[in-house]
Structures are given as C-alpha cells and as structure tokens.
Design an enzyme around this catalytic site. Structure first.
Site, PDB file in Angstrom:
ATOM      1  N   GLY A 277      41.490  44.584  47.294  1.00 52.56           N
ATOM      2  CA  GLY A 277      42.337  43.312  47.344  1.00 52.56           C
ATOM      3  C   GLY A 277      43.521  43.724  47.936  1.00 52.56           C
ATOM      4  O   GLY A 277      44.008  44.719  48.316  1.00 52.56           O
TER       5      GLY A 277
ATOM      6  N   GLN B  88      51.982  42.166  50.768  1.00 53.17           N
ATOM      7  CA  GLN B  88      51.830  43.760  51.154  1.00 53.17           C
ATOM      8  C   GLN B  88      51.864  44.163  52.598  1.00 53.17           C
ATOM      9  O   GLN B  88      51.769  45.147  53.012  1.00 53.17           O
ATOM     10  CB  GLN B  88      50.460  44.254  50.416  1.00 53.17           C
TER      11      GLN B  88
ATOM     12  N   CYS C 195      47.652  51.026  43.517  1.00 51.94           N
ATOM     13  CA  CYS C 195      48.029  50.033  44.409  1.00 51.94           C
ATOM     14  C   CYS C 195      48.298  50.410  45.863  1.00 51.94           C
ATOM     15  O   CYS C 195      48.823  51.772  45.912  1.00 51.94           O
ATOM     16  CB  CYS C 195      49.347  49.449  43.905  1.00 51.94           C
ATOM     17  N   LEU C 196      47.812  49.957  46.965  1.00 54.50           N
ATOM     18  CA  LEU C 196      47.902  50.190  48.363  1.00 54.50           C
ATOM     19  C   LEU C 196      49.313  50.409  48.668  1.00 54.50           C
ATOM     20  O   LEU C 196      49.746  51.215  49.622  1.00 54.50           O
ATOM     21  CB  LEU C 196      47.377  49.410  49.313  1.00 54.50           C
TER      22      LEU C 196
ATOM     23  N   HIS D 229      45.957  41.722  39.380  1.00 54.47           N
ATOM     24  CA  HIS D 229      46.956  42.680  40.119  1.00 54.47           C
ATOM     25  C   HIS D 229      47.146  42.029  41.469  1.00 54.47           C
ATOM     26  O   HIS D 229      48.484  41.968  41.700  1.00 54.47           O
ATOM     27  CB  HIS D 229      46.068  43.761  40.704  1.00 54.47           C
ATOM     28  N   GLU D 230      46.494  41.256  42.089  1.00 55.25           N
ATOM     29  CA  GLU D 230      46.910  40.643  43.314  1.00 55.25           C
ATOM     30  C   GLU D 230      47.819  39.314  43.249  1.00 55.25           C
ATOM     31  O   GLU D 230      48.583  39.264  43.861  1.00 55.25           O
ATOM     32  CB  GLU D 230      45.528  40.212  44.075  1.00 55.25           C
TER      33      GLU D 230
ATOM     34  N   HIS E  23      51.199  40.303  42.477  1.00 57.06           N
ATOM     35  CA  HIS E  23      51.874  40.499  43.847  1.00 57.06           C
ATOM     36  C   HIS E  23      52.601  39.294  44.359  1.00 57.06           C
ATOM     37  O   HIS E  23      53.726  39.527  44.798  1.00 57.06           O
ATOM     38  CB  HIS E  23      51.095  41.172  44.798  1.00 57.06           C
TER      39      HIS E  23
HETATM   40 ZN    ZN Z   1      48.574  46.290  44.728  1.00 60.73          ZN
END
Ligand code: ZN
Length: 200
Positions: free
Chosen positions: A49, A54, A115-116, A157-158, A161
């Site tokens: 995701g 991000q 998380c990226l 999670h997304e 963000h």
């Molecule tokens: Zn993330």
C-alpha cells in the site's frame, strides 16, 4: 523514481492532513500521473500500500495491492492467522473509513506492521479486524469495499497516512525493532509469545 523518493519519517508532509481531491481533478493528467507514480513506487519498494503523502504529495489518494509473491515466505497457518490473501490493485480517492467492532475488544488482531516511510523497522500494532472504506476510484466511480484481515489492516494504515498518522503513533512501543533482529528472534512466533519475548 528511485526507491528513496518515498519520503521518510521526519518529513513534515507525513504529519500534515492531506487535502481532499476536488471533483475537477478527477481524471486529469496530474491525477493520472500521481496514481501511476504511486503504483510504480509501491511495486518497486515492494509494498502492499502507499499513500500520496509518501511521495510528497499531500492529497487524499491511496493505492493498495497484495500479491502471492509478497507472501511467499508466510506459511499457510500464518497467512490464515493474519487473514492475508492476494487482491488486485485498488486506487481509492478521498477514502472514508468506517471501523467495525469495538476498539476495546481483546480479539482485535495484533501483528507486526512496517511502513515504507520508516524503512527497516517494524512493531506490533492492534488494528480492527474489519473496516468498510468508501471513496471514489481514479475514474470518479464510487467505491465501497468491506475488508477484513490484512486488507483491512492495510486500509487503516494508509488512511492514517492521509491524516498525518504513522503506525509508530499506534504501535506497542516495546515491540519496535529492526527487521533483521525481529526476523531472527520473533519470526513465526504467535503474537502472545512475541509480547512475552519483548515484555511488550
Ligand atoms: Zn506507511
């Protein structure tokens, strides 16, 4: 875009409330380019995701996709426990999340999450088992998706963000660790055993 073009914790864009996408923007070249870049970045990372902030764009857009190859190292038992199953690419603009169940329910799932934008690290996070997300897709068509298990976790999670929230704000702090160490000491353990291991 290179992998490092995914912005990391410390960049204030990850702490802002992202702006709603206006109707006039739907289907525009800017929006098509944004979604394409997000999908490319997510797949290259690879991740399951990605939210527009991000890649430094403070707009309420998320993309999600899970593939068999990304869960190849998970045993059938762990897949079942997490409710993890492949699903096709989805783009959701202006997503609104309805959380199902009760936050205080001890049965809500607690698993490692990463998380990226916080590369190399992970921690246990409690999430709702089931959510309903409503929004629009990249063509402006309404989207409604009732998800449970891992897709529900990814959605939570997304969408977090988009409100400037990172999983580290919700994590069980004592479980926070580097993936190399977590992989060595906690991989495959049931959550209760992980919590005991880290006194978390
Ligand atoms: Zn993330």
């Amino acid at each position: 875009m290179a992998k490092h073009d995914i912005v990391r914790a410390g960049n204030p864009v990850l702490r802002a409330r992202a702006a709603e996408v206006e109707p006039a923007e739907i289907g525009s070249k800017t929006m098509r380019d944004l979604v394409r870049t997000m999908v490319e970045s997510m797949r290259r990372a690879p991740g399951v995701g990605l939210a527009a902030p991000q890649i430094g764009v403070s707009k309420r857009v998320i993309v999600l996709e899970d593939a068999e190859r990304l869960m190849a190292t998970l045993s059938p038992a762990l897949r079942a426990e997490r409710g993890r199953a492949p699903f096709a690419l989805r783009t959701i603009i202006n997503p609104v999340l309805e959380l199902c169940g009760d936050e205080a329910d001890p049965a809500q799932p607690v698993f490692f999450e990463g998380c990226l934008s916080v590369p190399g690290m992970s921690a246990l996070v409690a999430r709702r088992l089931e959510v309903v997300v409503r929004g629009i897709d990249e063509k402006g068509e309404p989207v409604e998706w009732r998800a449970s298990g891992w897709p529900a976790r990814i959605l939570q999670h997304e969408v977090d963000h988009l409100d400037g929230t990172l999983y580290v704000d919700r994590m069980i702090t004592r479980s926070f660790g580097h993936n190399d160490e977590v992989g060595q000491y906690a991989a495959g353990l049931p959550t209760a055993a992980v919590r005991e291991l880290y006194r978390a």
